[in-house]
Design an enzyme around this catalytic site. Structure first.
Site, PDB file in Angstrom:
ATOM      1  N   ASP A   1       0.822  -1.202   0.000  1.00 48.95           N
ATOM      2  CA  ASP A   1       0.000   0.000   0.000  1.00 48.95           C
ATOM      3  C   ASP A   1       0.855   1.249   0.000  1.00 48.95           C
ATOM      4  O   ASP A   1       1.366   1.652   1.028  1.00 48.95           O
ATOM      5  CB  ASP A   1      -0.906  -0.026   1.227  1.00 48.95           C
ATOM      6  CG  ASP A   1      -1.714   1.241   1.358  1.00 48.95           C
ATOM      7  OD1 ASP A   1      -1.896   1.695   2.495  1.00 48.95           O
ATOM      8  OD2 ASP A   1      -2.140   1.780   0.335  1.00 48.95           O
TER       9      ASP A   1
ATOM     10  N   HIS B   1      -2.098  10.279   7.379  1.00 48.53           N
ATOM     11  CA  HIS B   1      -3.377  10.600   6.738  1.00 48.53           C
ATOM     12  C   HIS B   1      -4.192   9.310   6.698  1.00 48.53           C
ATOM     13  O   HIS B   1      -4.003   8.474   5.815  1.00 48.53           O
ATOM     14  CB  HIS B   1      -3.125  11.180   5.335  1.00 48.53           C
ATOM     15  CG  HIS B   1      -4.297  11.920   4.775  1.00 48.53           C
ATOM     16  ND1 HIS B   1      -4.178  13.110   4.109  1.00 48.53           N
ATOM     17  CD2 HIS B   1      -5.622  11.618   4.791  1.00 48.53           C
ATOM     18  CE1 HIS B   1      -5.390  13.536   3.739  1.00 48.53           C
ATOM     19  NE2 HIS B   1      -6.272  12.633   4.133  1.00 48.53           N
ATOM     20  N   GLY B   2      -5.044   9.176   7.682  1.00 47.81           N
ATOM     21  CA  GLY B   2      -5.768   7.921   7.852  1.00 47.81           C
ATOM     22  C   GLY B   2      -6.653   7.594   6.669  1.00 47.81           C
ATOM     23  O   GLY B   2      -7.135   8.489   5.975  1.00 47.81           O
ATOM     24  N   HIS B   3      -6.846   6.310   6.429  1.00 45.38           N
ATOM     25  CA  HIS B   3      -7.689   5.884   5.315  1.00 45.38           C
ATOM     26  C   HIS B   3      -8.207   4.479   5.558  1.00 45.38           C
ATOM     27  O   HIS B   3      -7.557   3.659   6.193  1.00 45.38           O
ATOM     28  CB  HIS B   3      -6.915   5.943   3.997  1.00 45.38           C
ATOM     29  CG  HIS B   3      -5.580   5.266   4.029  1.00 45.38           C
ATOM     30  ND1 HIS B   3      -4.459   5.851   4.552  1.00 45.38           N
ATOM     31  CD2 HIS B   3      -5.203   4.041   3.624  1.00 45.38           C
ATOM     32  CE1 HIS B   3      -3.432   5.021   4.457  1.00 45.38           C
ATOM     33  NE2 HIS B   3      -3.865   3.898   3.899  1.00 45.38           N
ATOM     34  N   LEU B   4      -9.390   4.239   5.019  1.00 45.01           N
ATOM     35  CA  LEU B   4     -10.046   2.938   5.108  1.00 45.01           C
ATOM     36  C   LEU B   4      -9.749   2.134   3.848  1.00 45.01           C
ATOM     37  O   LEU B   4      -9.935   2.637   2.740  1.00 45.01           O
ATOM     38  CB  LEU B   4     -11.566   3.144   5.239  1.00 45.01           C
ATOM     39  CG  LEU B   4     -12.465   1.919   5.050  1.00 45.01           C
ATOM     40  CD1 LEU B   4     -12.275   0.925   6.195  1.00 45.01           C
ATOM     41  CD2 LEU B   4     -13.934   2.348   4.957  1.00 45.01           C
TER      42      LEU B   4
END
Ligand SMILES: [Zn+2]
Length: 160
Positions: free
Chosen positions: A11, A117-120
């Site tokens: 990722d 930078h948070g993400h799902l």
């Protein structure tokens, strides 16, 4: 038999090394097609993972930098959830997967490529899939399929 599902392995690791700054902030301010953004909401947006773990691997992120799962405000949390659900529905219609994995990687030790930078992650799964997409087998093939998938998903998500 031990099975380890590790969607974070690829990722953004490569892109994070190549780009300065935050990929999500760049995508938030950038061109949809260039950054593979398939849906923009008011507080959050959806993009294709450029280094997918399986075909159709989506990322849902708030526009706001510096927050993660535990830092989202109510509006962001609601929209991330709704956009994740919309992404699942679009993937179901386009790809027909047998299931999904959804999750957050918080902190580099947990596998996050972009820690600030948070993400799902929304990862479609197929019964019998190998857990290892041949992402390294051909960059041209992958980028072509990403463009094709961007066309399909962005069209579907923009006019639900
Ligand atoms: Zn950011």
């Amino acid at each position: 038999m031990e099975r380890l599902w590790a969607p974070w392995r690829l990722d953004y690791v490569q892109s994070a090394d190549e780009l300065e700054g935050c990929v999500f902030c760049a995508a938030a301010d950038g061109d949809d097609e260039e950054f593979l953004v398939v849906r923009r909401g008011e507080r959050a947006f959806v993009l294709l993972n450029r280094f997918p773990y399986t075909s159709g691997h989506l990322l849902v992120a708030p526009y706001r930098h510096g927050v993660n799962f535990d830092g989202l405000d109510e509006g962001e949390a609601l929209e991330v959830h709704r956009l994740g659900a919309e992404g699942m529905a679009a993937l179901a219609a386009v790809y027909g997967p047998d299931g999904f994995n959804l999750g957050w990687n918080v902190g580099r030790v947990a596998g996050a490529g972009i820690v600030d930078h948070g993400h799902l992650h929304v990862v479609p799964r197929w019964s019998g899939d190998t857990n290892f997409m041949p992402v390294l087998s051909g960059v041209d093939v992958i980028s072509q399929s990403l463009d094709a998938l961007w066309d399909l998903l962005s069209a579907r998500l923009r006019s639900p």
